[in-house]
Design a protein around this motif. Structure first.
Motif, PDB file in Angstrom:
ATOM      1  N   LYS A  41      80.080 -36.644 -30.040  1.00  0.00           N
ATOM      2  CA  LYS A  41      81.096 -35.856 -30.744  1.00  0.00           C
ATOM      3  C   LYS A  41      82.455 -35.966 -30.061  1.00  0.00           C
ATOM      4  O   LYS A  41      83.483 -36.132 -30.713  1.00  0.00           O
ATOM      5  CB  LYS A  41      80.675 -34.391 -30.836  1.00  0.00           C
ATOM      6  N   ALA A  42      82.464 -35.881 -28.735  1.00  0.00           N
ATOM      7  CA  ALA A  42      83.720 -35.920 -27.988  1.00  0.00           C
ATOM      8  C   ALA A  42      84.428 -37.269 -28.140  1.00  0.00           C
ATOM      9  O   ALA A  42      85.659 -37.318 -28.195  1.00  0.00           O
ATOM     10  CB  ALA A  42      83.458 -35.627 -26.519  1.00  0.00           C
ATOM     11  N   LEU A  43      83.649 -38.337 -28.208  1.00  0.00           N
ATOM     12  CA  LEU A  43      84.239 -39.672 -28.284  1.00  0.00           C
ATOM     13  C   LEU A  43      84.327 -40.204 -29.712  1.00  0.00           C
ATOM     14  O   LEU A  43      84.975 -41.224 -29.951  1.00  0.00           O
ATOM     15  CB  LEU A  43      83.437 -40.648 -27.412  1.00  0.00           C
ATOM     16  N   GLY A  44      83.646 -39.549 -30.640  1.00  0.00           N
ATOM     17  CA  GLY A  44      83.679 -39.971 -32.036  1.00  0.00           C
ATOM     18  C   GLY A  44      82.972 -41.291 -32.292  1.00  0.00           C
ATOM     19  O   GLY A  44      83.419 -42.081 -33.125  1.00  0.00           O
ATOM     20  N   VAL A  45      81.890 -41.522 -31.568  1.00  0.00           N
ATOM     21  CA  VAL A  45      81.113 -42.753 -31.723  1.00  0.00           C
ATOM     22  C   VAL A  45      79.627 -42.404 -31.795  1.00  0.00           C
ATOM     23  O   VAL A  45      79.230 -41.274 -31.518  1.00  0.00           O
ATOM     24  CB  VAL A  45      81.370 -43.742 -30.560  1.00  0.00           C
ATOM     25  N   SER A  46      78.814 -43.383 -32.130  1.00  0.00           N
ATOM     26  CA  SER A  46      77.371 -43.153 -32.223  1.00  0.00           C
ATOM     27  C   SER A  46      76.730 -43.120 -30.837  1.00  0.00           C
ATOM     28  O   SER A  46      77.322 -43.563 -29.843  1.00  0.00           O
ATOM     29  CB  SER A  46      76.712 -44.255 -33.056  1.00  0.00           C
ATOM     30  N   ALA A  47      75.507 -42.626 -30.797  1.00  0.00           N
ATOM     31  CA  ALA A  47      74.759 -42.560 -29.542  1.00  0.00           C
ATOM     32  C   ALA A  47      74.534 -43.957 -28.980  1.00  0.00           C
ATOM     33  O   ALA A  47      74.612 -44.167 -27.764  1.00  0.00           O
ATOM     34  CB  ALA A  47      73.426 -41.844 -29.759  1.00  0.00           C
ATOM     35  N   ASP A  48      74.282 -44.929 -29.844  1.00  0.00           N
ATOM     36  CA  ASP A  48      74.073 -46.302 -29.377  1.00  0.00           C
ATOM     37  C   ASP A  48      75.329 -46.860 -28.714  1.00  0.00           C
ATOM     38  O   ASP A  48      75.238 -47.563 -27.710  1.00  0.00           O
ATOM     39  CB  ASP A  48      73.646 -47.207 -30.537  1.00  0.00           C
ATOM     40  N   VAL A  49      76.492 -46.523 -29.254  1.00  0.00           N
ATOM     41  CA  VAL A  49      77.752 -46.992 -28.667  1.00  0.00           C
ATOM     42  C   VAL A  49      77.950 -46.359 -27.288  1.00  0.00           C
ATOM     43  O   VAL A  49      78.371 -47.032 -26.345  1.00  0.00           O
ATOM     44  CB  VAL A  49      78.940 -46.693 -29.607  1.00  0.00           C
ATOM     45  N   VAL A  50      77.632 -45.074 -27.160  1.00  0.00           N
ATOM     46  CA  VAL A  50      77.751 -44.400 -25.861  1.00  0.00           C
ATOM     47  C   VAL A  50      76.799 -45.060 -24.859  1.00  0.00           C
ATOM     48  O   VAL A  50      77.192 -45.374 -23.731  1.00  0.00           O
ATOM     49  CB  VAL A  50      77.464 -42.887 -25.961  1.00  0.00           C
ATOM     50  N   ARG A  51      75.564 -45.301 -25.257  1.00  0.00           N
ATOM     51  CA  ARG A  51      74.586 -45.933 -24.360  1.00  0.00           C
ATOM     52  C   ARG A  51      75.061 -47.318 -23.908  1.00  0.00           C
ATOM     53  O   ARG A  51      74.962 -47.657 -22.731  1.00  0.00           O
ATOM     54  CB  ARG A  51      73.232 -46.071 -25.057  1.00  0.00           C
ATOM     55  N   GLU A  52      75.558 -48.112 -24.841  1.00  0.00           N
ATOM     56  CA  GLU A  52      76.034 -49.452 -24.507  1.00  0.00           C
ATOM     57  C   GLU A  52      77.242 -49.398 -23.576  1.00  0.00           C
ATOM     58  O   GLU A  52      77.365 -50.204 -22.653  1.00  0.00           O
ATOM     59  CB  GLU A  52      76.373 -50.237 -25.776  1.00  0.00           C
ATOM     60  N   ALA A  53      78.139 -48.448 -23.803  1.00  0.00           N
ATOM     61  CA  ALA A  53      79.320 -48.305 -22.945  1.00  0.00           C
ATOM     62  C   ALA A  53      78.906 -47.919 -21.528  1.00  0.00           C
ATOM     63  O   ALA A  53      79.418 -48.474 -20.551  1.00  0.00           O
ATOM     64  CB  ALA A  53      80.280 -47.276 -23.530  1.00  0.00           C
ATOM     65  N   VAL A  54      77.973 -46.983 -21.409  1.00  0.00           N
ATOM     66  CA  VAL A  54      77.483 -46.573 -20.091  1.00  0.00           C
ATOM     67  C   VAL A  54      76.797 -47.756 -19.402  1.00  0.00           C
ATOM     68  O   VAL A  54      76.986 -47.980 -18.204  1.00  0.00           O
ATOM     69  CB  VAL A  54      76.538 -45.357 -20.199  1.00  0.00           C
ATOM     70  N   LYS A  55      76.048 -48.517 -20.157  1.00  0.00           N
ATOM     71  CA  LYS A  55      75.380 -49.692 -19.603  1.00  0.00           C
ATOM     72  C   LYS A  55      76.415 -50.716 -19.115  1.00  0.00           C
ATOM     73  O   LYS A  55      76.230 -51.349 -18.077  1.00  0.00           O
ATOM     74  CB  LYS A  55      74.477 -50.313 -20.661  1.00  0.00           C
ATOM     75  N   ALA A  56      77.510 -50.856 -19.837  1.00  0.00           N
ATOM     76  CA  ALA A  56      78.529 -51.852 -19.506  1.00  0.00           C
ATOM     77  C   ALA A  56      79.406 -51.452 -18.323  1.00  0.00           C
ATOM     78  O   ALA A  56      79.737 -52.288 -17.483  1.00  0.00           O
ATOM     79  CB  ALA A  56      79.403 -52.130 -20.728  1.00  0.00           C
ATOM     80  N   VAL A  57      79.810 -50.166 -18.266  1.00  0.00           N
ATOM     81  CA  VAL A  57      80.806 -49.765 -17.264  1.00  0.00           C
ATOM     82  C   VAL A  57      80.352 -48.665 -16.320  1.00  0.00           C
ATOM     83  O   VAL A  57      81.094 -48.283 -15.419  1.00  0.00           O
ATOM     84  CB  VAL A  57      82.134 -49.336 -17.942  1.00  0.00           C
ATOM     85  N   GLY A  58      79.167 -48.122 -16.521  1.00  0.00           N
ATOM     86  CA  GLY A  58      78.675 -47.054 -15.661  1.00  0.00           C
ATOM     87  C   GLY A  58      78.822 -45.693 -16.303  1.00  0.00           C
ATOM     88  O   GLY A  58      79.401 -45.561 -17.382  1.00  0.00           O
ATOM     89  N   PRO A  59      78.314 -44.652 -15.628  1.00  0.00           N
ATOM     90  CA  PRO A  59      78.219 -43.329 -16.253  1.00  0.00           C
ATOM     91  C   PRO A  59      79.451 -42.441 -16.150  1.00  0.00           C
ATOM     92  O   PRO A  59      79.421 -41.313 -16.616  1.00  0.00           O
ATOM     93  CB  PRO A  59      77.053 -42.694 -15.495  1.00  0.00           C
ATOM     94  N   THR A  60      80.530 -42.916 -15.555  1.00  0.00           N
ATOM     95  CA  THR A  60      81.691 -42.027 -15.451  1.00  0.00           C
ATOM     96  C   THR A  60      82.404 -41.931 -16.790  1.00  0.00           C
ATOM     97  O   THR A  60      82.608 -42.930 -17.483  1.00  0.00           O
ATOM     98  CB  THR A  60      82.685 -42.486 -14.364  1.00  0.00           C
ATOM     99  N   ALA A  61      82.780 -40.713 -17.138  1.00  0.00           N
ATOM    100  CA  ALA A  61      83.429 -40.465 -18.422  1.00  0.00           C
ATOM    101  C   ALA A  61      84.736 -41.238 -18.542  1.00  0.00           C
ATOM    102  O   ALA A  61      85.057 -41.780 -19.603  1.00  0.00           O
ATOM    103  CB  ALA A  61      83.666 -38.968 -18.606  1.00  0.00           C
ATOM    104  N   ALA A  62      85.497 -41.316 -17.454  1.00  0.00           N
ATOM    105  CA  ALA A  62      86.782 -42.024 -17.491  1.00  0.00           C
ATOM    106  C   ALA A  62      86.579 -43.506 -17.799  1.00  0.00           C
ATOM    107  O   ALA A  62      87.316 -44.085 -18.609  1.00  0.00           O
ATOM    108  CB  ALA A  62      87.511 -41.845 -16.162  1.00  0.00           C
TER     109      ALA A  62
END
Length: 58
Positions: free
Chosen positions: A29-50
């Motif tokens: 909700k905060a980022l306006g993307v799907s759960a899969d997009v959040v998972r892929e982003a975390v996988k790509a750059v790590g778990p920091t929100a920034a």
């Protein structure tokens, strides 16, 4: 990092734990993307929100 719900300081707010449903729902909700997009982003750059925000251009 352990997800200790009694410790809700800054470090916990700055990390995205994709293994916790409530956190994943918050970040989708905060980022306006799907759960899969959040998972892929975390996988790509790590778990920091920034880092995730920067990766997604948010």
């Amino acid at each position: 990092m352990t997800d200790d719900k009694s410790k809700t300081g800054g470090p916990d707010r700055e990390r995205i734990n994709v293994n916790e449903d409530y956190e994943l729902q918050y970040w989708t909700k905060a980022l306006g993307v799907s759960a899969d997009v959040v998972r892929e982003a975390v996988k790509a750059v790590g778990p920091t929100a920034a880092a995730v925000r920067q990766h997604l251009g948010k």
